[in-house]
Scaffold this motif. Structure first.
Motif, PDB file in Angstrom:
ATOM      1  N   LEU A  95       0.813  -1.209   0.000  1.00 18.80           N
ATOM      2  CA  LEU A  95       0.000   0.000   0.000  1.00 18.80           C
ATOM      3  C   LEU A  95       0.850   1.265   0.000  1.00 18.80           C
ATOM      4  O   LEU A  95       0.321   2.364  -0.161  1.00 18.80           O
ATOM      5  CB  LEU A  95      -0.932   0.011   1.221  1.00 18.80           C
ATOM      6  N   THR A  96       2.151   1.125   0.221  1.00 24.54           N
ATOM      7  CA  THR A  96       3.070   2.255   0.257  1.00 24.54           C
ATOM      8  C   THR A  96       4.179   2.002  -0.755  1.00 24.54           C
ATOM      9  O   THR A  96       4.650   0.870  -0.891  1.00 24.54           O
ATOM     10  CB  THR A  96       3.662   2.431   1.666  1.00 24.54           C
ATOM     11  N   PHE A  97       4.624   3.067  -1.450  1.00 26.03           N
ATOM     12  CA  PHE A  97       5.584   2.901  -2.531  1.00 26.03           C
ATOM     13  C   PHE A  97       6.685   3.970  -2.429  1.00 26.03           C
ATOM     14  O   PHE A  97       6.441   5.119  -2.083  1.00 26.03           O
ATOM     15  CB  PHE A  97       4.881   3.032  -3.889  1.00 26.03           C
ATOM     16  N   ASN A  98       7.923   3.523  -2.731  1.00 25.02           N
ATOM     17  CA  ASN A  98       9.039   4.450  -2.951  1.00 25.02           C
ATOM     18  C   ASN A  98       9.342   5.318  -1.723  1.00 25.02           C
ATOM     19  O   ASN A  98       9.045   6.512  -1.689  1.00 25.02           O
ATOM     20  CB  ASN A  98       8.765   5.336  -4.169  1.00 25.02           C
ATOM     21  N   GLY A 131       4.285  -3.661   3.968  1.00 24.14           N
ATOM     22  CA  GLY A 131       3.584  -3.455   2.711  1.00 24.14           C
ATOM     23  C   GLY A 131       4.140  -2.313   1.880  1.00 24.14           C
ATOM     24  O   GLY A 131       3.388  -1.459   1.399  1.00 24.14           O
ATOM     25  N   VAL A 132       5.465  -2.301   1.696  1.00 23.11           N
ATOM     26  CA  VAL A 132       6.112  -1.228   0.926  1.00 23.11           C
ATOM     27  C   VAL A 132       6.804  -1.823  -0.294  1.00 23.11           C
ATOM     28  O   VAL A 132       7.531  -2.812  -0.179  1.00 23.11           O
ATOM     29  CB  VAL A 132       7.137  -0.457   1.776  1.00 23.11           C
ATOM     30  N   GLN A 133       6.595  -1.233  -1.417  1.00 22.57           N
ATOM     31  CA  GLN A 133       7.329  -1.606  -2.621  1.00 22.57           C
ATOM     32  C   GLN A 133       8.362  -0.529  -2.909  1.00 22.57           C
ATOM     33  O   GLN A 133       8.028   0.642  -3.055  1.00 22.57           O
ATOM     34  CB  GLN A 133       6.378  -1.758  -3.811  1.00 22.57           C
ATOM     35  N   ASN A 134       9.637  -0.950  -2.932  1.00 19.39           N
ATOM     36  CA  ASN A 134      10.785  -0.065  -3.151  1.00 19.39           C
ATOM     37  C   ASN A 134      11.054   0.758  -1.887  1.00 19.39           C
ATOM     38  O   ASN A 134      10.541   1.867  -1.715  1.00 19.39           O
ATOM     39  CB  ASN A 134      10.590   0.855  -4.356  1.00 19.39           C
ATOM     40  N   ARG A 156       8.599  -5.452  -0.917  1.00 22.38           N
ATOM     41  CA  ARG A 156       9.085  -5.872  -2.223  1.00 22.38           C
ATOM     42  C   ARG A 156      10.227  -4.939  -2.626  1.00 22.38           C
ATOM     43  O   ARG A 156      10.041  -3.729  -2.661  1.00 22.38           O
ATOM     44  CB  ARG A 156       7.999  -5.791  -3.292  1.00 22.38           C
ATOM     45  N   ASN A 157      11.374  -5.513  -2.909  1.00 27.23           N
ATOM     46  CA  ASN A 157      12.534  -4.712  -3.298  1.00 27.23           C
ATOM     47  C   ASN A 157      12.931  -3.757  -2.170  1.00 27.23           C
ATOM     48  O   ASN A 157      12.830  -2.538  -2.295  1.00 27.23           O
ATOM     49  CB  ASN A 157      12.266  -3.936  -4.593  1.00 27.23           C
ATOM     50  N   ARG A 185       9.970  -9.979  -0.250  1.00 21.25           N
ATOM     51  CA  ARG A 185      10.480 -10.573  -1.479  1.00 21.25           C
ATOM     52  C   ARG A 185      11.560  -9.663  -2.067  1.00 21.25           C
ATOM     53  O   ARG A 185      11.387  -8.453  -2.137  1.00 21.25           O
ATOM     54  CB  ARG A 185       9.337 -10.766  -2.481  1.00 21.25           C
ATOM     55  N   ASP A 186      12.686 -10.287  -2.456  1.00 21.45           N
ATOM     56  CA  ASP A 186      13.780  -9.566  -3.112  1.00 21.45           C
ATOM     57  C   ASP A 186      14.274  -8.419  -2.225  1.00 21.45           C
ATOM     58  O   ASP A 186      14.208  -7.239  -2.586  1.00 21.45           O
ATOM     59  CB  ASP A 186      13.337  -9.030  -4.479  1.00 21.45           C
ATOM     60  N   CYS A 187      14.788  -8.793  -1.055  1.00 26.52           N
ATOM     61  CA  CYS A 187      15.257  -7.814  -0.082  1.00 26.52           C
ATOM     62  C   CYS A 187      16.721  -8.069   0.250  1.00 26.52           C
ATOM     63  O   CYS A 187      17.180  -9.212   0.249  1.00 26.52           O
ATOM     64  CB  CYS A 187      14.416  -7.856   1.189  1.00 26.52           C
ATOM     65  N   LEU A 188      17.442  -7.004   0.569  1.00 30.88           N
ATOM     66  CA  LEU A 188      18.877  -7.074   0.807  1.00 30.88           C
ATOM     67  C   LEU A 188      19.241  -6.301   2.062  1.00 30.88           C
ATOM     68  O   LEU A 188      18.848  -5.139   2.226  1.00 30.88           O
ATOM     69  CB  LEU A 188      19.630  -6.470  -0.392  1.00 30.88           C
TER      70      LEU A 188
END
Length: 698
Positions: A95-98, A131-134, A156-157, A185-188
């Motif tokens: 629900l949250t991005f960038n 719930g954050v992408q990027n 994500r990322n 997913r896809d985390c560093l």
């Protein structure tokens, strides 16, 4: 740009570990800072954080970039009982991005918070990012966090890098480090120094201890809360991590949700209870979420974390413990130097169905005391295949029982040891109880004591030992439990050897040959990896096939045979011109199969050559250091005489050496396709090119 001072925030907090800040001597900047975050989310303007501010918890929103000036940051006010920074709670769907935070010093004021958290806001963490992408957190310092320094779910990322966490002079339970948990997913996480009370680096897909009312709410009300039972995690990497932990260094947890493609790389430092724990909490009682675990592949590379024995309520007597279902565990370059208690093994398996364990490169040198230290101990797990390739187990003291492999309960299917150097360790293997499978030993050297033996109190169906020094390795209980043994280690005592194949290529006339002489793909191939989409490049030039997957994405560059046919008494061979060793995640492979879940393949990764079967139950097989000259040609063939598949290598495509054999994981009389390809996972930031020539199907 939006400056915090210009917006009216008052810089009067003390960010030292032993802070002098109180609610009385600081300004509550919560409303001013939150308004600035809201404005930045709407306008896209960067926030310049130019002071030391007290606040009561802030809600991050989409498109927010906070750049913190050197030495600046924030202090959580007494009684806030919230994360210092948080996002809207969401897990399966972002629900949250960038969002990006650079340079923040965050002080959690743990003595000023009530317990671990509240049902409304969850754990009192430094960062609760859900719930954050990027998402990026970088160049940060987190001090005196009441619970987790960073709790990520549904990311994500995500990247957490170049940071320091320190729980301070007073320990509070669950002062963990960095969590990438369910739905991540896809985390560093990289380049981190983590001083923690408990789990420094963690991937908890779901937590058996999430029952409300257990202790102080624990992981029920305050962790996932009742609305969210946890979820899968995939593609999590931690690398270059300095751990200074009171309890556990690293934890991977699954009761039922899938955890897959986990990489722990260059992990070092000290902890006083557990180095690495992979489990489901099923062995400790009081579990509200039943499940035996659901873990795919875990790779541990370049590990040198010291563990001082301090057995606690959630630990077993071991350096590292495994207690759940795991499909594939890969250990590369593990070094152990601290030994302080008898029977404190390095890798300890106590329950679970573990399909495949591969160890490549292990060093255990004890020059301090006479502690008996098994390298691997199985104390109740069901293990399919164990492969130990390239291990040094030495002690400078008197000989004692420090076997390379020990079993006191449970079972194994195949135990393979190759390239072992031992000194004063007494036994190569020690099987005290449980069920034993086939044991294969090769290229073993032992010095020091005069006794170097194979011990088993239970029957071993086949023992094959070759190139063992000294050649007359002793057998304990040999008449009863080693009835079927072979190899030059036993001289004239050899009895019935295991089944062998007549050799050669059963079908001598090729069905087809492709030397890739033209720039055009032959019609026999499709440009795909079974049903996987192609994202890399496939070029035929200079009389060769060049396959280059893309970086920064899961990418396949491959040829798969268009027409499937029977592989009975068949063979596939190919010349491997280039199999890149870097990036280390790069896979060069060839093989046969029905689909991506039912294959037999040769594959290289990071300078290691693997002969594998791939099935829904996981990967099994053997490995050896890749030699580009000796292994120039790869072949997989089927013999109807034994109904086995044989993995073979050759320097010239004429003289072949058998490396591994296994029963086909699928009916070879069915519709089988051949494939050659290159592959990179999403974590790879660079690419390379696999080069093939002279493919033949018989």
């Amino acid at each position: 740009m939006l400056y915090t001072s210009a917006a009216g925030a008052v810089s009067d907090a003390d960010l030292a570990m032993a802070t002098t800040s109180t609610n009385a001597n600081t300004t509550d900047n919560t409303a001013v800072l939150q308004a600035l975050i809201d404005q930045a989310s709407t306008t896209g303007a960067k926030i310049i954080w130019d002071g030391k501010y007290a606040h009561s918890g802030l809600l991050l929103k989409s498109n927010v970039h906070i750049e913190v000036l050197p030495g600046m940051g924030c202090w959580l006010r007494t009684g806030a009982n919230k994360p210092i920074f948080r996002t809207v709670r969401s897990f399966a769907v972002p629900l949250t991005f960038n969002v990006r935070i650079s340079g923040m010093i965050a002080h959690g004021n743990p003595g000023g918070q009530t317990g671990r958290g509240t049902p409304q806001f969850g754990l009192n963490t430094a960062y609760s990012i859900y719930g954050v992408q990027n998402f990026i957190l970088e160049n940060f310092t987190t001090l005196a966090h009441r619970t987790y320094a960073f709790h990520g779910m549904g990311i994500r990322n995500g990247i957490v890098r170049n940071g320091v966490t320190d729980y301070g002079a007073v320990k509070w339970e669950n002062q963990d480090g960095i969590h990438f948990d369910g739905y991540c997913r896809d985390c560093l996480g990289e380049n981190l120094t983590l001083t923690t009370e408990d789990d420094a680096i963690t991937c908890n897909a779901d937590d058996g201890y999430r029952a409300p009312g257990w202790g102080e709410g624990w992981c029920g009300d305050f962790y996932y809360r009742d609305e969210e039972p946890g979820g899968p995690a995939n593609g999590i990497t931690f690398r270059n991590i300095n751990i200074q932990a009171f309890r556990c260094g690293a934890r991977i947890l699954s009761a039922g949700s899938r955890v897959d493609n986990i990489l722990l790389e260059n992990i070092y430092g000290n902890t006083s209870e557990m180095g690495l724990v992979v489990d489901s909490y099923q062995g400790f009682g009081g579990v509200s979420v039943p499940g035996t675990g659901n873990i795919g592949r875990i790779t541990v590379r370049d590990w040198s974390l010291n563990v001082a024995r301090r057995v606690g309520s959630f630990s077993k007597p071991a350096n590292t413990q495994f207690g759940c279902d795991i499909e594939q565990l890969v250990i590369e370059n593990w070094r152990r130097t601290l030994f302080d208690t008898d029977e404190y093994p390095t890798l300890y398996f106590y329950t679970g169905n573990i399909k495949n364990v591969q160890v490549r490169g292990y060093v255990q040198r004890n020059a301090v005391n006479n502690i008996a230290t098994p390298f691997i101990k199985n104390d109740g797990a069901t293990i399919g295949n164990i492969s130990i390739d390239g291990a040094i187990v030495e002690r400078t003291g008197t000989t004692n029982f420090s076997p390379v492999f020990k079993q006191t309960a449970g079972s194994f299917g195949v135990l393979s040891l190759r390239g072992i150097i031992g000194k004063n360790i007494h036994n190569i293997i020690e099987i005290a109880a449980g069920t034993a499978g086939i044991v294969k030993v090769a290229d073993v050297t032992h010095t020091g004591s005069t006794e170097f033996s194979f011990f088993s109190a239970v029957p071993v169906p086949v023992l094959v030992a070759s190139n063992v020094y000294p050649a007359t390795a002793a057998l304990i209980n040999s008449a009863t439990n080693f009835a079927n043994k072979a190899g030059d280690a036993f001289g004239s005592t050899t009895t019935t050897p295991p089944p062998t194949d007549p050799g050669g290529t059963p079908n001598s006339t090729p069905i087809w040959v492709d030397d890739f002489a033209t720039a055009t793909k032959d019609a026999r191939w499709t440009e795909q990896y079974f049903d996987k989409p192609q994202t890399g490049t496939r070029i035929q030039q200079n009389g060769r096939l060049e396959l280059t997957p893309l970086a920064n994405a899961e990418s396949f560059a491959a040829y798969t045979e268009a027409a499937a046919q029977s592989f009975s008494n068949g063979a596939l061979q190919v010349e491997v011109v280039t199999a890149p060793a870097a990036p280390t995640q790069f896979n060069t492979e060839m093989g046969i199969g029905i689909d991506t879940l039912n294959r037999a393949r040769w594959v290289t990764e990071a300078g290691v050559l693997y002969a594998q079967t791939v099935s829904p139950n996981g990967n099994t097989g053997e490995s050896l250091p890749y030699d580009a000259v000796a292994h120039r040609h790869w072949r997989i063939r089927h013999s109807s005489t034994t109904n086995l598949l044989y993995w073979e290598t050759s320097p010239d495509g004429v003289a072949w050496v058998s490396r591994f054999n296994a029963a086909p994981p699928f009916p070879v009389t069915g519709l089988i396709k051949t494939f050659i390809g290159g592959y990179l996972p999403t974590t790879a930031t660079a690419t390379a090119t696999a080069v093939f020539d002279n493919a033949k199907r018989f």
